[in-house]
Design a protein around this motif. Structure first.
Motif, PDB file in Angstrom:
ATOM      1  N   ILE A 188      80.369  42.686  29.750  1.00 49.70           N
ATOM      2  CA  ILE A 188      79.228  43.563  30.014  1.00 49.70           C
ATOM      3  C   ILE A 188      78.660  43.181  31.379  1.00 49.70           C
ATOM      4  CG2 ILE A 188      76.931  44.265  29.261  1.00 49.70           C
ATOM      5  CD1 ILE A 188      77.785  43.549  26.402  1.00 49.70           C
ATOM      6  N   HIS A 215      79.858  51.577  26.415  1.00 48.09           N
ATOM      7  CA  HIS A 215      79.774  50.760  25.213  1.00 48.09           C
ATOM      8  C   HIS A 215      80.398  51.467  24.005  1.00 48.09           C
ATOM      9  CE1 HIS A 215      77.028  48.416  27.650  1.00 48.09           C
ATOM     10  NE2 HIS A 215      76.923  47.523  26.692  1.00 48.09           N
ATOM     11  N   PHE A 226      71.207  56.275  25.335  1.00 50.58           N
ATOM     12  CA  PHE A 226      71.206  54.910  24.808  1.00 50.58           C
ATOM     13  C   PHE A 226      70.781  54.857  23.340  1.00 50.58           C
ATOM     14  CE2 PHE A 226      70.378  54.323  29.420  1.00 50.58           C
ATOM     15  CZ  PHE A 226      71.516  53.597  29.730  1.00 50.58           C
ATOM     16  N   ASP A 260      68.201  41.707  28.710  1.00 51.75           N
ATOM     17  CA  ASP A 260      68.173  40.708  27.640  1.00 51.75           C
ATOM     18  C   ASP A 260      69.267  39.655  27.791  1.00 51.75           C
ATOM     19  OD1 ASP A 260      66.077  42.145  26.656  1.00 51.75           O
ATOM     20  OD2 ASP A 260      67.181  43.070  25.001  1.00 51.75           O
ATOM     21  N   ARG A 261      70.254  39.910  28.630  1.00 50.14           N
ATOM     22  CA  ARG A 261      71.348  38.956  28.831  1.00 50.14           C
ATOM     23  C   ARG A 261      71.193  38.145  30.121  1.00 50.14           C
ATOM     24  NH1 ARG A 261      73.633  43.164  25.886  1.00 50.14           N
ATOM     25  NH2 ARG A 261      75.131  42.504  24.266  1.00 50.14           N
ATOM     26  N   SER A 275      79.004  54.965  21.897  1.00 50.77           N
ATOM     27  CA  SER A 275      78.054  55.653  22.774  1.00 50.77           C
ATOM     28  C   SER A 275      78.450  57.103  23.006  1.00 50.77           C
ATOM     29  CB  SER A 275      77.955  54.927  24.115  1.00 50.77           C
ATOM     30  OG  SER A 275      79.158  55.072  24.855  1.00 50.77           O
ATOM     31  N   GLU A 331      81.432  39.939  25.027  1.00 47.73           N
ATOM     32  CA  GLU A 331      80.123  39.791  25.662  1.00 47.73           C
ATOM     33  C   GLU A 331      80.242  39.601  27.172  1.00 47.73           C
ATOM     34  OE1 GLU A 331      75.810  39.244  25.254  1.00 47.73           O
ATOM     35  OE2 GLU A 331      77.348  39.880  23.839  1.00 47.73           O
ATOM     36  N   GLY A 371      79.575  49.148  31.185  1.00 50.40           N
ATOM     37  CA  GLY A 371      78.158  49.447  31.305  1.00 50.40           C
ATOM     38  C   GLY A 371      77.792  50.070  32.642  1.00 50.40           C
ATOM     39  N   PRO A 427      68.596  48.985  31.628  1.00 49.13           N
ATOM     40  CA  PRO A 427      68.712  48.961  30.166  1.00 49.13           C
ATOM     41  C   PRO A 427      68.476  47.561  29.618  1.00 49.13           C
ATOM     42  CG  PRO A 427      70.585  50.096  31.176  1.00 49.13           C
ATOM     43  CD  PRO A 427      69.831  49.440  32.286  1.00 49.13           C
ATOM     44  N   HIS A 428      67.960  47.492  28.413  1.00 53.84           N
ATOM     45  CA  HIS A 428      67.689  46.182  27.811  1.00 53.84           C
ATOM     46  C   HIS A 428      68.976  45.393  27.564  1.00 53.84           C
ATOM     47  CE1 HIS A 428      63.466  45.398  27.258  1.00 53.84           C
ATOM     48  NE2 HIS A 428      63.259  46.682  26.979  1.00 53.84           N
ATOM     49  N   TYR A 429      70.122  46.082  27.421  1.00 51.86           N
ATOM     50  CA  TYR A 429      71.349  45.309  27.212  1.00 51.86           C
ATOM     51  C   TYR A 429      71.706  44.497  28.456  1.00 51.86           C
ATOM     52  CZ  TYR A 429      74.273  48.711  29.805  1.00 51.86           C
ATOM     53  OH  TYR A 429      74.834  49.510  30.773  1.00 51.86           O
TER      54      TYR A 429
END
Length: 388
Positions: free
Chosen positions: A15, A344, A256, A194-195, A347, A12, A377, A189-191
């Motif tokens: 990223i 990722h 994505f 969201d973090r 992908s 994690e 990423g 991107p939401h990745y």
């Protein structure tokens, strides 16, 4: 090949949530302390993969040519691997602030609207994605500002999350686009979002998520490998005698999407609009004919050039769409070098990279990247693949 062959464990913390940067602290006259982030996009790490000799470089060399353990290559070292006359192909698509937040008429429900592309200028029609989609039906109206001047009506369903919106805004088109984009934010991107502590993109993100040579508006995500190039690095490349050719492929969200089939031959990519002009063809083809290296900057450039390359190995003018999906094994017809980010697991971008560098060697490079703490990423570190 199979989807499961591109699975690996990505920690994690590796990223990248921001481009390569450092925090600078300062003290005000009143004694209070503050800090700000300084971005150095060309100082991210660079790994170099030699696909013929199967050698992988992580570190700088000393005066005797021996790697210096712990002194990692950074992106500015890319110049050291090229000679005068070699040519880089860049994707000059420009990202627009595609993510908006509106409220639904009567219920005031908060709705995320992601602009994909304009369908009709005169009628103000846009192809969009909405979230949560279950709340949005044909005939609903969405409001995007407190004054109520920017309003859109849902006139069609396109996919499970897709809708066609008609914006009810009576003014010249240029003014409408300016006002619409002023309400939007960088389509990170939401990745990433969201973090982060703050789930909304900032004004700085719009700069960070844009290549410095971006020109032709139409992308809803950045051609991320190009984010490593700074103005200073581009100038050094010019002084070094390296050529630049610019093509346009408007990057969409298809890269994505999760692949839902194990057999990669059954996966279908979304189509993306692209243009390759005469000038780019002349620059690239001259380099090839004179025996110089041609380096594709990113998977979007590889996709575009492989769509437009002729059987003679030369680049052709092209204006249209491509849904080319490149995965191993694949016989490339144009570029002999490539720069890519670290992508990722599972992908399509990783698959395209593996097709260019060779599956086993690229997956070995990824194993080293995880082991040595490289970032992954859009804002992550980079991999240069050479044909030697």
């Amino acid at each position: 090949m199979k989807l499961s062959q591109f699975k690996f464990k990505l920690p994690e913390e590796q990223i990248a949530l921001y481009p390569h940067s450092f925090v600078r602290e300062f003290t005000n006259d009143d004694g209070s302390k503050g800090s700000f982030r300084v971005t150095r996009r060309d100082e991210s790490r660079l790994m170099v993969l030699h696909r013929k000799s199967e050698k992988i470089d992580l570190f700088r060399n000393d005066e005797h040519g021996n790697p210096i353990e712990g002194e990692y290559l950074d992106f500015r070292n890319i110049i050291d691997y090229f000679d005068e006359g070699d040519t880089f192909i860049f994707n000059d698509t420009k990202v627009f602030p595609a993510r908006l937040y509106g409220t639904k008429e009567k219920t005031d429900a908060k709705i995320e609207v992601f602009l994909l592309r304009e369908l009709n200028e005169e009628m103000r029609l846009w192809d969009v994605l909405v979230e949560p989609a279950r709340k949005i039906r044909i005939g609903n109206k969405l409001f995007f500002d407190e004054s109520g001047t920017m309003v859109a009506e849902v006139i069609d369903n396109t996919t499970s999350r897709g809708r066609t919106l008609r914006f009810l805004y009576d003014c010249p088109h240029d003014e409408f686009k300016r006002e619409l984009f002023a309400l939007g934010e960088a389509p990170l991107p939401h990745y990433i979002l969201d973090r982060r502590d703050n789930p909304h993109a900032t004004a700085e993100d719009m700069d960070d998520f844009q290549c410095i040579y971006a020109k032709n508006e139409g992308a809803v995500t950045a051609p991320a490998t190009g984010l490593h190039f700074s103005r200073e690095l581009m100038k050094r490349m010019e002084i070094h005698g390296l050529n630049a050719a610019y093509i346009t492929l408007h990057c969409g969200l298809g890269n994505f999407h999760a692949i839902e089939v194990e057999d990669l031959t059954k996966h279908k990519m979304d189509s993306e609009s692209m243009v390759i002009g005469k000038e780019a063809c002349n620059i690239v083809n001259r380099a090839k004919q004179e025996g110089h290296h041609v380096c594709a900057v990113g998977t979007s450039v590889v996709k575009a050039t492989e769509t437009a390359v002729g059987t003679d190995g030369l680049l052709k003018e092209y204006a249209g769409w491509t849904n080319k999906f490149i995965f191993p094994p694949y016989d490339f017809g144009l570029a002999d070098c490539m720069v890519a980010n670290f992508y990722h697991p599972l992908s399509t971008l990783l698959m395209s990279t593996a097709a260019f560098g060779g599956y086993d060697l690229v997956m070995e490079a990824y194993e080293l990247a995880v082991k040595h703490g490289y970032k992954f990423g859009c804002f992550g570190d980079s991999l240069l693949i050479l044909d030697d």
